[in-house]
Write an enzyme that holds these catalytic residues in place. Structure first.
Site, PDB file in Angstrom:
ATOM      1  N   GLU A   1       0.820  -1.203   0.000  1.00 38.34           N
ATOM      2  CA  GLU A   1       0.000   0.000   0.000  1.00 38.34           C
ATOM      3  C   GLU A   1       0.859   1.259   0.000  1.00 38.34           C
ATOM      4  O   GLU A   1       1.949   1.280   0.571  1.00 38.34           O
ATOM      5  CB  GLU A   1      -0.913   0.017   1.227  1.00 38.34           C
ATOM      6  CG  GLU A   1      -1.927  -1.099   1.246  1.00 38.34           C
ATOM      7  CD  GLU A   1      -2.719  -1.132   2.537  1.00 38.34           C
ATOM      8  OE1 GLU A   1      -2.730  -0.103   3.247  1.00 38.34           O
ATOM      9  OE2 GLU A   1      -3.317  -2.177   2.843  1.00 38.34           O
TER      10      GLU A   1
ATOM     11  N   CYS B   1       2.718  -5.155  16.310  1.00 37.83           N
ATOM     12  CA  CYS B   1       2.131  -4.134  17.180  1.00 37.83           C
ATOM     13  C   CYS B   1       0.616  -4.329  17.223  1.00 37.83           C
ATOM     14  O   CYS B   1      -0.031  -4.476  16.188  1.00 37.83           O
ATOM     15  CB  CYS B   1       2.478  -2.739  16.663  1.00 37.83           C
ATOM     16  SG  CYS B   1       4.258  -2.398  16.669  1.00 37.83           S
TER      17      CYS B   1
ATOM     18  N   CYS C   1      -2.035  -2.222  15.057  1.00 33.45           N
ATOM     19  CA  CYS C   1      -1.711  -1.985  13.652  1.00 33.45           C
ATOM     20  C   CYS C   1      -2.236  -3.115  12.775  1.00 33.45           C
ATOM     21  O   CYS C   1      -2.157  -4.289  13.143  1.00 33.45           O
ATOM     22  CB  CYS C   1      -0.189  -1.873  13.502  1.00 33.45           C
ATOM     23  SG  CYS C   1       0.369  -1.596  11.815  1.00 33.45           S
TER      24      CYS C   1
ATOM     25  N   CYS D   1      -2.512   2.014   7.247  1.00 33.04           N
ATOM     26  CA  CYS D   1      -1.763   0.986   6.516  1.00 33.04           C
ATOM     27  C   CYS D   1      -2.219  -0.428   6.848  1.00 33.04           C
ATOM     28  O   CYS D   1      -2.513  -0.740   7.991  1.00 33.04           O
ATOM     29  CB  CYS D   1      -0.276   1.118   6.833  1.00 33.04           C
ATOM     30  SG  CYS D   1       0.420   2.639   6.211  1.00 33.04           S
TER      31      CYS D   1
ATOM     32  N   CYS E   1       4.476  -7.434   7.967  1.00 32.19           N
ATOM     33  CA  CYS E   1       5.373  -6.952   9.021  1.00 32.19           C
ATOM     34  C   CYS E   1       5.516  -8.022  10.098  1.00 32.19           C
ATOM     35  O   CYS E   1       4.554  -8.721  10.431  1.00 32.19           O
ATOM     36  CB  CYS E   1       4.807  -5.670   9.625  1.00 32.19           C
ATOM     37  SG  CYS E   1       5.879  -4.893  10.853  1.00 32.19           S
TER      38      CYS E   1
ATOM     39  N   CYS F   1       3.470   8.263   1.557  1.00 37.42           N
ATOM     40  CA  CYS F   1       3.813   7.258   2.559  1.00 37.42           C
ATOM     41  C   CYS F   1       4.008   5.932   1.841  1.00 37.42           C
ATOM     42  O   CYS F   1       3.075   5.420   1.208  1.00 37.42           O
ATOM     43  CB  CYS F   1       2.698   7.157   3.600  1.00 37.42           C
ATOM     44  SG  CYS F   1       3.017   5.937   4.893  1.00 37.42           S
TER      45      CYS F   1
END
Length: 353
Positions: free
Chosen positions: A93, A117, A120, A333, A113, A106
């Site tokens: 993205e 977290c 997120c 995101c 990932c 961005c």
């Protein structure tokens, strides 16, 4: 013969390959500028290069392209969110944001990932791989081409942890700032990290001039470890020691990102502890209303974020509330990629039945 991704190569690396193939050194600069200045990604259209060399380039090199899988445009603030398809079928993205001073982008640095977290969406669809320098660059090139605007600022804060893809990210930054190509000052670049301490020290030594943004989100080790697993490896004390080294080594102010989460890190005591932690540092605090993610139960009232900013101000800490952009298109995101990955799995499952 496996072809080399030319967009990920520096000018010097292209020179070595071409000279080894019997070409003049200056040809490398011509090719480099076709790619990074003229943004031409078809060797046949590089018209000041001989037909013979164009043919050789096609034999040796490939150009890592992206394609727009989905594009969402905000009716509130002109934010545009792109879901880009990669050559291997994965997705990343990119978000284009409009400000008074120009346009900022961005970009993502990984497919998924590893950091996990809790608030997120980036990690929900799973980590697949890191992006090549070319795949980070092409998010900028394709977005500028599609939107018709020139990007004046870049934020490495999309899907992925930039410092977990350190070598490729540093190479991307050097390509971005190469005087023979984009020639962008890295003072217009911000890199956001959850706090991979050894790489902060490495980055400090490079003195690139970029802005380092550190996702802190709590001033308490127990609470931070709950919402940010990286804290179990690099706790707050180790992280702030690295941040102070970065400030001393580079002379650059650090931004601490703090997602204010109701009932988690938003109390007056949390503000006092954060102020005590950061007092005396050359830093700025950027307060963020946490994004709504359907798989998570975290939320923030914007009034609560504003109140938290006032508490920090009373403690002498400079803090601002980040402007919320693209709220009507889920500009946070990871959400588009999550949906695309889920759709792919469903389609594959249906085909197998």
């Amino acid at each position: 013969m496996e072809k080399t991704d030319i967009l990920s190569l520096s000018l010097e690396e292209i020179e070595k390959v071409l000279v080894a193939n019997g070409e003049k050194k200056f040809r490398a600069k011509q090719v480099f500028q076709w790619l990074h200045v003229k943004r031409v990604f078809d060797f046949d259209k590089m018209t000041d290069i001989s037909v013979q060399l164009r043919g050789r380039l096609k034999e040796i090199f490939c150009i890592n392209g992206l394609f727009v899988q989905k594009k969402l445009e905000s009716h509130m603030d002109n934010t545009v969110k792109y879901l880009y398809g990669l050559s291997d079928g994965n997705f990343v993205e990119t978000v284009l944001m409009e400000y008074n001073y120009g346009h900022s982008i961005c970009v993502s640095t990984q497919v998924g990932c590893k950091m996990g977290c809790r608030f997120c969406a980036s990690a929900i669809a799973g980590y697949v791989r890191s992006l090549e320098p070319s795949e980070i660059l092409m998010q900028i090139y394709e977005t500028e081409k599609n939107s018709g605007v020139k990007v004046s600022g870049i934020v490495l804060m999309g899907i992925g942890e930039p410092l977990d893809n350190y070598d490729n990210v540093v190479k991307f930054l050097k390509l971005l700032s190469d005087k023979n190509g984009n020639n962008m000052s890295l003072r217009h670049v911000s890199l956001s990290t959850c706090g991979i301490v050894p790489r902060i020290y490495d980055l400090a030594e490079l003195r690139l001039g970029l802005t380092l943004s550190v996702s802190l989100h709590s001033a308490d080790n127990i609470r931070r470890s709950e919402i940010m697993p990286v804290n179990r490896t690099y706790n707050i004390e180790k992280l702030l020691e690295a941040c102070r080294y970065y400030i001393d080594r580079t002379g650059r102010r650090i931004t601490f990102e703090y997602a204010v989460i109701d009932g988690v890190n938003s109390s007056e005591a949390d503000a006092d502890k954060l102020a005590s932690l950061l007092r005396g540092m050359n830093c700025h605090v950027n307060l963020i209303p946490v994004n709504k993610v359907k798989e998570r139960n975290y939320h923030t009232a914007r009034s609560g974020v504003v109140e938290f900013a006032k508490l920090l101000d009373k403690c002498g800490i400079n803090a601002t509330v980040r402007r919320t952009l693209g709220s009507d298109i889920e500009a946070a995101c990871g959400q588009l990629r999550r949906d695309a990955a889920e759709q792919n799995r469903n389609e594959k499952g249906g085909a197998d039945r």
